[in-house]
Design an enzyme around this catalytic site. Structure first.
Site, PDB file in Angstrom:
ATOM      1  N   LYS A  11       0.840  -1.216   0.000  1.00 59.96           N
ATOM      2  CA  LYS A  11       0.000   0.000   0.000  1.00 59.96           C
ATOM      3  C   LYS A  11       0.860   1.244   0.000  1.00 59.96           C
ATOM      4  O   LYS A  11       2.038   1.213   0.396  1.00 59.96           O
ATOM      5  CB  LYS A  11      -0.939   0.008   1.207  1.00 59.96           C
ATOM      6  N   GLY A 105       7.100   1.814   4.889  1.00 58.98           N
ATOM      7  CA  GLY A 105       5.773   2.432   4.998  1.00 58.98           C
ATOM      8  C   GLY A 105       4.831   1.874   3.952  1.00 58.98           C
ATOM      9  O   GLY A 105       3.811   2.478   3.613  1.00 58.98           O
ATOM     10  N   ALA A 107       3.753  -1.491   4.184  1.00 63.31           N
ATOM     11  CA  ALA A 107       3.013  -2.587   4.837  1.00 63.31           C
ATOM     12  C   ALA A 107       3.418  -3.969   4.331  1.00 63.31           C
ATOM     13  O   ALA A 107       2.561  -4.840   4.179  1.00 63.31           O
ATOM     14  CB  ALA A 107       1.496  -2.394   4.661  1.00 63.31           C
ATOM     15  N   SER A 110       2.528  -6.600   6.941  1.00 62.81           N
ATOM     16  CA  SER A 110       1.069  -6.670   7.078  1.00 62.81           C
ATOM     17  C   SER A 110       0.455  -7.337   5.847  1.00 62.81           C
ATOM     18  O   SER A 110      -0.525  -8.081   5.968  1.00 62.81           O
ATOM     19  CB  SER A 110       0.485  -5.268   7.245  1.00 62.81           C
ATOM     20  N   ASP A 143      -2.176  -2.298  10.265  1.00 61.58           N
ATOM     21  CA  ASP A 143      -2.433  -2.217   8.817  1.00 61.58           C
ATOM     22  C   ASP A 143      -2.979  -3.516   8.225  1.00 61.58           C
ATOM     23  O   ASP A 143      -3.320  -3.554   7.041  1.00 61.58           O
ATOM     24  CB  ASP A 143      -1.129  -1.880   8.068  1.00 61.58           C
TER      25      ASP A 143
END
Ligand code: C5P
Length: 290
Positions: A11, A105, A107, A110, A143
């Site tokens: 993302k 940053g 993800a 995640s 996230d």
């Protein structure tokens, strides 16, 4: 079915606002997140009961020996959590091939966890709903629920309260991951100590998404962490000046960094920007909203 392969997207944050503190020390966020066509590849294979093993490979297929493959890895924890929650005695072998840069940053961890949850639900035909998968994801990281849902979402609270937004208009992202990394907890601590000069306008962003107006979406891209990280790492200004000079519509750091992306409308512009950056930055990616 004995095995399944899932592509789990990374993302970028189109917007990130820190609104205050939540009980327990986490921060209350308003974020607009966008899934992108940069994918982790997750292969899941059924194994005998009690077995849970994980391997991580770099994008070229070589084993990534520096990445932990036990309970320290979010993908392993996702598999353990899913098997326990679904009451499945079978074991699983998880193979993650990394394409998304870490500490960016974007993800990556995640996405791995969300891919394991979604993939195991398909592999074992457990028929969990998206809210059920998100509730498991929430236990793993802020996230993960967004990575389960994907697309374009408003994410509030810790990041786990999701609302689907209209898909972002078609465009190209050029993403650069500089060598330096940022400690996420340290950055959250720092944001409490600074005055935030410019905050995102979520209503304007949402209207731009509803009307499919790329220029307005790009104009409203804003991450409150960007100036805080840029103040310590002026090289982000160099990257952004190249983005500007070579025709990007807008640019911003994603999440807690350090990856920084440009939004461009034509592939030729993205290719020129990549060419200008690739000698100094080996980690440059071209991707699209998905
Ligand atoms: O949930 P996640 O593992 O992404 O969070 C990493 C760290 O970032 C947390 O330990 C916390 O220090 C900070 N954080 C926060 N508020 C959030 C999300 C993360 O303070 N909403």
């Amino acid at each position: 079915m004995q095995s399944i392969t899932i592509h789990a997207p990374a993302k970028v944050n189109l917007a990130l606002e820190v609104c205050g503190l939540l009980p327990g020390g986490f921060h209350d966020l308003d974020m607009i997140m966008q899934a992108v066509t940069l994918y982790e590849t997750i292969r899941l294979e059924k194994r005998p009961a009690g077995e849970l093993t994980l391997e991580c490979r770099a994008a070229d297929g070589t084993l990534a020996a520096d990445i932990p493959t036990d309970a320290r890895n979010l993908a392993w924890r996702a598999a353990r959590l899913f098997l326990d929650a679904a009451g499945i005695a079978d074991g699983v072998f998880v193979s993650v091939t990394k394409a998304v840069p870490s500490q960016a940053g974007m993800a990556d961890g995640s996405a791995d966890a969300a891919g394991v949850l979604v993939g195991l639900d398909l592999l074992f035909e457990t028929g969990m709903t998206v809210p059920q998968l998100c509730a498991l994801g929430e236990q793993l990281g802020s996230d993960v629920p967004f990575c389960v849902v994907g697309g374009t979402c408003m994410c509030e609270g810790r990041g786990e309260k999701l609302r689907k937004l209209p898909n972002m208009p078609d465009c190209i992202f050029v993403v650069v991951k500089p060598e330096f990394s940022v400690s996420t907890p340290a950055l959250y601590k720092k944001i409490d100590e600074v005055t935030i000069a410019k905050r995102p306008n979520h209503m304007a962003m949402e209207s731009a998404l509803i009307s499919g107006d790329l220029d307005q979406v790009a104009k409203n891209v804003l991450n409150v962490f960007d100036p805080v990280v840029t103040a310590d790492h002026l090289e982000l200004n160099y990257i952004k000046s190249l983005f500007h000079q070579y025709g990007a519509i807008s640019y911003q750091m994603t999440g807690s960094g350090s990856a920084t992306f440009a939004i461009v409308s034509e592939f030729e512009v993205a290719a020129v920007i990549c060419n200008m950056l690739k000698d100094n930055y080996p980690d440059v990616f071209i991707c699209k909203p998905v």
